[in-house]
Design a protein around this motif. Structure first.
Motif, PDB file in Angstrom:
ATOM      1  N   VAL A  80       0.814  -1.204   0.000  1.00 11.93           N
ATOM      2  CA  VAL A  80       0.000   0.000   0.000  1.00 11.93           C
ATOM      3  C   VAL A  80       0.856   1.266   0.000  1.00 11.93           C
ATOM      4  CG1 VAL A  80      -0.212   0.321   2.501  1.00 11.93           C
ATOM      5  CG2 VAL A  80      -2.090   1.013   1.025  1.00 11.93           C
ATOM      6  N   TYR A  81       2.107   1.164   0.468  1.00 10.66           N
ATOM      7  CA  TYR A  81       2.955   2.343   0.593  1.00 10.66           C
ATOM      8  C   TYR A  81       3.693   2.703  -0.694  1.00 10.66           C
ATOM      9  CZ  TYR A  81       1.876   1.655   5.469  1.00 10.66           C
ATOM     10  OH  TYR A  81       1.190   1.491   6.656  1.00 10.66           O
ATOM     11  N   ASP A  82       3.421   1.952  -1.769  1.00  7.87           N
ATOM     12  CA  ASP A  82       4.031   2.267  -3.063  1.00  7.87           C
ATOM     13  C   ASP A  82       3.017   1.981  -4.167  1.00  7.87           C
ATOM     14  OD1 ASP A  82       6.012   3.108  -4.821  1.00  7.87           O
ATOM     15  OD2 ASP A  82       6.867   1.094  -5.037  1.00  7.87           O
ATOM     16  N   LEU A  83       1.815   2.498  -4.002  1.00  5.73           N
ATOM     17  CA  LEU A  83       0.738   2.225  -4.952  1.00  5.73           C
ATOM     18  C   LEU A  83       0.932   3.003  -6.250  1.00  5.73           C
ATOM     19  CD1 LEU A  83      -2.628   2.303  -2.946  1.00  5.73           C
ATOM     20  CD2 LEU A  83      -1.500   0.302  -3.948  1.00  5.73           C
ATOM     21  N   SER A  84       0.618   2.366  -7.358  1.00  4.41           N
ATOM     22  CA  SER A  84       0.491   3.061  -8.639  1.00  4.41           C
ATOM     23  C   SER A  84      -0.946   3.554  -8.759  1.00  4.41           C
ATOM     24  CB  SER A  84       0.794   2.102  -9.788  1.00  4.41           C
ATOM     25  OG  SER A  84      -0.181   1.064  -9.825  1.00  4.41           O
ATOM     26  N   GLU A  85      -1.214   4.340  -9.781  1.00  2.00           N
ATOM     27  CA  GLU A  85      -2.579   4.806 -10.007  1.00  2.00           C
ATOM     28  C   GLU A  85      -3.506   3.621 -10.285  1.00  2.00           C
ATOM     29  OE1 GLU A  85      -5.414   7.830 -10.040  1.00  2.00           O
ATOM     30  OE2 GLU A  85      -3.301   7.905  -9.491  1.00  2.00           O
ATOM     31  N   ASP A  86      -3.007   2.659 -11.055  1.00  4.25           N
ATOM     32  CA  ASP A  86      -3.809   1.468 -11.338  1.00  4.25           C
ATOM     33  C   ASP A  86      -4.051   0.656 -10.061  1.00  4.25           C
ATOM     34  OD1 ASP A  86      -4.053   2.075 -14.005  1.00  4.25           O
ATOM     35  OD2 ASP A  86      -2.379   0.793 -14.643  1.00  4.25           O
ATOM     36  N   GLY A  87      -3.025   0.603  -9.204  1.00  6.03           N
ATOM     37  CA  GLY A  87      -3.182  -0.113  -7.942  1.00  6.03           C
ATOM     38  C   GLY A  87      -4.228   0.536  -7.048  1.00  6.03           C
ATOM     39  N   LEU A  88      -4.223   1.863  -7.030  1.00 11.65           N
ATOM     40  CA  LEU A  88      -5.232   2.591  -6.256  1.00 11.65           C
ATOM     41  C   LEU A  88      -6.627   2.296  -6.785  1.00 11.65           C
ATOM     42  CD1 LEU A  88      -6.236   4.772  -4.262  1.00 11.65           C
ATOM     43  CD2 LEU A  88      -5.695   6.486  -6.018  1.00 11.65           C
ATOM     44  N   LYS A  89      -6.793   2.361  -8.101  1.00 10.72           N
ATOM     45  CA  LYS A  89      -8.103   2.117  -8.698  1.00 10.72           C
ATOM     46  C   LYS A  89      -8.587   0.698  -8.419  1.00 10.72           C
ATOM     47  CE  LYS A  89      -7.730   5.493 -12.470  1.00 10.72           C
ATOM     48  NZ  LYS A  89      -7.650   5.663 -13.938  1.00 10.72           N
ATOM     49  N   ALA A  90      -7.667  -0.252  -8.439  1.00 16.46           N
ATOM     50  CA  ALA A  90      -8.044  -1.646  -8.190  1.00 16.46           C
ATOM     51  C   ALA A  90      -8.543  -1.832  -6.760  1.00 16.46           C
ATOM     52  CB  ALA A  90      -6.850  -2.563  -8.461  1.00 16.46           C
ATOM     53  N   ARG A  91      -7.867  -1.192  -5.804  1.00 21.08           N
ATOM     54  CA  ARG A  91      -8.294  -1.300  -4.408  1.00 21.08           C
ATOM     55  C   ARG A  91      -9.647  -0.631  -4.193  1.00 21.08           C
ATOM     56  NH1 ARG A  91      -4.247  -2.243   0.117  1.00 21.08           N
ATOM     57  NH2 ARG A  91      -2.465  -3.231  -0.896  1.00 21.08           N
ATOM     58  N   LEU A  92      -9.831   0.523  -4.811  1.00 17.60           N
ATOM     59  CA  LEU A  92     -11.102   1.225  -4.660  1.00 17.60           C
ATOM     60  C   LEU A  92     -12.245   0.429  -5.285  1.00 17.60           C
ATOM     61  CD1 LEU A  92     -10.097   4.945  -5.338  1.00 17.60           C
ATOM     62  CD2 LEU A  92     -10.338   3.768  -3.145  1.00 17.60           C
ATOM     63  N   ALA A  93     -11.993  -0.196  -6.438  1.00  8.76           N
ATOM     64  CA  ALA A  93     -13.029  -0.989  -7.097  1.00  8.76           C
ATOM     65  C   ALA A  93     -13.441  -2.163  -6.215  1.00  8.76           C
ATOM     66  CB  ALA A  93     -12.520  -1.491  -8.445  1.00  8.76           C
ATOM     67  N   LYS A  94     -12.464  -2.781  -5.552  1.00  8.72           N
ATOM     68  CA  LYS A  94     -12.753  -3.914  -4.673  1.00  8.72           C
ATOM     69  C   LYS A  94     -13.557  -3.491  -3.448  1.00  8.72           C
ATOM     70  CE  LYS A  94     -10.441  -7.633  -2.140  1.00  8.72           C
ATOM     71  NZ  LYS A  94      -9.112  -8.240  -1.787  1.00  8.72           N
ATOM     72  N   GLU A  95     -13.250  -2.303  -2.923  1.00 11.47           N
ATOM     73  CA  GLU A  95     -13.869  -1.861  -1.678  1.00 11.47           C
ATOM     74  C   GLU A  95     -15.171  -1.092  -1.870  1.00 11.47           C
ATOM     75  OE1 GLU A  95     -10.983   0.246   0.665  1.00 11.47           O
ATOM     76  OE2 GLU A  95      -9.419  -1.229   0.230  1.00 11.47           O
ATOM     77  N   PHE A  96     -15.294  -0.368  -2.989  1.00 15.66           N
ATOM     78  CA  PHE A  96     -16.450   0.517  -3.171  1.00 15.66           C
ATOM     79  C   PHE A  96     -17.346   0.134  -4.342  1.00 15.66           C
ATOM     80  CE2 PHE A  96     -13.351   3.061  -0.832  1.00 15.66           C
ATOM     81  CZ  PHE A  96     -14.133   3.613   0.165  1.00 15.66           C
ATOM     82  N   GLY A  97     -16.939  -0.854  -5.124  1.00 12.72           N
ATOM     83  CA  GLY A  97     -17.776  -1.289  -6.233  1.00 12.72           C
ATOM     84  C   GLY A  97     -18.113  -0.162  -7.188  1.00 12.72           C
ATOM     85  N   GLY A  98     -19.409   0.031  -7.427  1.00 11.88           N
ATOM     86  CA  GLY A  98     -19.856   1.049  -8.371  1.00 11.88           C
ATOM     87  C   GLY A  98     -19.599   2.483  -7.936  1.00 11.88           C
ATOM     88  N   ASP A  99     -19.255   2.688  -6.674  1.00  9.70           N
ATOM     89  CA  ASP A  99     -18.963   4.040  -6.182  1.00  9.70           C
ATOM     90  C   ASP A  99     -17.474   4.378  -6.264  1.00  9.70           C
ATOM     91  OD1 ASP A  99     -21.592   4.787  -5.472  1.00  9.70           O
ATOM     92  OD2 ASP A  99     -21.448   3.615  -3.622  1.00  9.70           O
ATOM     93  N   ALA A 100     -16.665   3.452  -6.745  1.00  7.04           N
ATOM     94  CA  ALA A 100     -15.216   3.660  -6.768  1.00  7.04           C
ATOM     95  C   ALA A 100     -14.823   4.905  -7.558  1.00  7.04           C
ATOM     96  CB  ALA A 100     -14.516   2.428  -7.335  1.00  7.04           C
ATOM     97  N   GLY A 101     -15.481   5.126  -8.696  1.00  5.03           N
ATOM     98  CA  GLY A 101     -15.169   6.286  -9.521  1.00  5.03           C
ATOM     99  C   GLY A 101     -15.438   7.589  -8.808  1.00  5.03           C
ATOM    100  N   LYS A 102     -16.544   7.639  -8.055  1.00  4.21           N
ATOM    101  CA  LYS A 102     -16.873   8.841  -7.293  1.00  4.21           C
ATOM    102  C   LYS A 102     -15.809   9.131  -6.240  1.00  4.21           C
ATOM    103  CE  LYS A 102     -21.914   8.230  -7.539  1.00  4.21           C
ATOM    104  NZ  LYS A 102     -23.123   8.010  -6.705  1.00  4.21           N
ATOM    105  N   VAL A 103     -15.385   8.081  -5.552  1.00  2.16           N
ATOM    106  CA  VAL A 103     -14.370   8.249  -4.500  1.00  2.16           C
ATOM    107  C   VAL A 103     -13.061   8.739  -5.114  1.00  2.16           C
ATOM    108  CG1 VAL A 103     -13.026   7.054  -2.736  1.00  2.16           C
ATOM    109  CG2 VAL A 103     -15.440   6.471  -3.069  1.00  2.16           C
ATOM    110  N   HIS A 104     -12.640   8.109  -6.196  1.00  2.00           N
ATOM    111  CA  HIS A 104     -11.388   8.472  -6.868  1.00  2.00           C
ATOM    112  C   HIS A 104     -11.419   9.925  -7.331  1.00  2.00           C
ATOM    113  CE1 HIS A 104      -8.418   8.442 -10.218  1.00  2.00           C
ATOM    114  NE2 HIS A 104      -7.757   7.650  -9.390  1.00  2.00           N
ATOM    115  N   GLU A 105     -12.512  10.321  -7.952  1.00  2.00           N
ATOM    116  CA  GLU A 105     -12.624  11.687  -8.485  1.00  2.00           C
ATOM    117  C   GLU A 105     -12.628  12.727  -7.372  1.00  2.00           C
ATOM    118  OE1 GLU A 105     -15.590  14.392 -11.337  1.00  2.00           O
ATOM    119  OE2 GLU A 105     -16.201  12.386 -10.683  1.00  2.00           O
ATOM    120  N   ALA A 106     -13.388  12.482  -6.317  1.00  2.00           N
ATOM    121  CA  ALA A 106     -13.490  13.451  -5.225  1.00  2.00           C
ATOM    122  C   ALA A 106     -12.150  13.670  -4.540  1.00  2.00           C
ATOM    123  CB  ALA A 106     -14.529  12.989  -4.213  1.00  2.00           C
ATOM    124  N   TYR A 107     -11.422  12.593  -4.276  1.00  2.00           N
ATOM    125  CA  TYR A 107     -10.144  12.726  -3.578  1.00  2.00           C
ATOM    126  C   TYR A 107      -9.064  13.320  -4.471  1.00  2.00           C
ATOM    127  CZ  TYR A 107     -11.384  10.920   0.965  1.00  2.00           C
ATOM    128  OH  TYR A 107     -11.913  10.792   2.223  1.00  2.00           O
TER     129      TYR A 107
END
Length: 226
Positions: free
Chosen positions: A47-74
């Motif tokens: 987690v301490y050396d995440l790529s952008e793709d790695g971040l998106k993959a974790r968010l997709a796993k944890e937030f499902g269809g809301d992952a895009g909203k979380v990524h964009e807001a942050y």
């Protein structure tokens, strides 16, 4: 429910703040980077050396269809932050930040006593084992500071730099003044306003403290929607 191992007749702040402490002032808050501790304890060094793709993959796993909203807001809220920084911020809010906002709102709604909100921002330079990522203002870092002890218990809590000594003095004086008077304060630091829904005043605790109204509003609005 079971809260921190104790069996309680109901959640202390669900569906509203407890009546038994209606007339008692409250301080509530978090450390800015709570999640660094938990990922360190879980030995999740990836987690301490995440790529952008790695971040998106974790968010997709944890937030499902809301992952895009979380990524964009942050990304909008913290445009200069790395993928790891963003994930730490998201995990911290999810673990504790959202809860502290809810506690402040429900305490205020009682109209019985003020609530004071904070974020502990003083940073540790301790490198998390197996990484090049600093512990920062992680979980549990503030505990010795409340007792005017910047030395802590060793490891990520041990400091000798002047800024740490000053941060410990500020925090311990604010907490002890609150215990005596019901209002947190420290000499040479800004006045700490009570939290209200209109301003959401939050004390950022450090060697030099500052009050910020509604810190990270885009993030707060996101969690309210979710």
């Amino acid at each position: 429910p079971v809260v921190d191992g104790a069996i309680l007749p109901r959640h202390p702040f669900e569906p509203e703040a407890p009546a038994i402490s209606k007339t008692k002032p409250l301080i509530v808050g978090t450390n800015r980077d709570e999640a660094t501790f938990f990922f360190m304890q879980g030995r999740d060094t990836e987690v301490y050396d995440l790529s952008e793709d790695g971040l998106k993959a974790r968010l997709a796993k944890e937030f499902g269809g809301d992952a895009g909203k979380v990524h964009e807001a942050y990304h909008k809220s913290r445009p200069e932050a790395s993928p790891t920084d963003l994930y730490i911020a998201i995990a911290t809010a999810r673990m504790m930040g959202v809860g502290t906002n809810l506690i402040a709102e429900r305490k205020y709604a009682q109209r019985g006593a003020p609530v004071y909100k904070y974020v502990f921002t003083h940073e540790s330079d301790y490198l998390i084992p197996g990484t090049n990522y600093r512990f920062r203002a992680g979980h549990a870092l503030e505990i010795p500071y409340k007792f005017n002890n910047s030395q802590g218990g060793g490891g990520f809590q041990a400091f000798t730099k002047p800024e740490s000594v000053k941060a410990a003095r500020n925090m311990s004086e604010m907490w002890s003044t609150f215990a005596r008077t019901g209002r947190p304060a420290a000499k040479g630091q800004p006045q700490w306003p009570a939290w209200t829904p209109a301003k959401r005043a939050t004390m950022m605790l450090d060697a030099e403290c500052k009050v910020v109204n509604d810190p990270w509003p885009l993030e707060r609005q996101l969690w309210e929607q979710l």
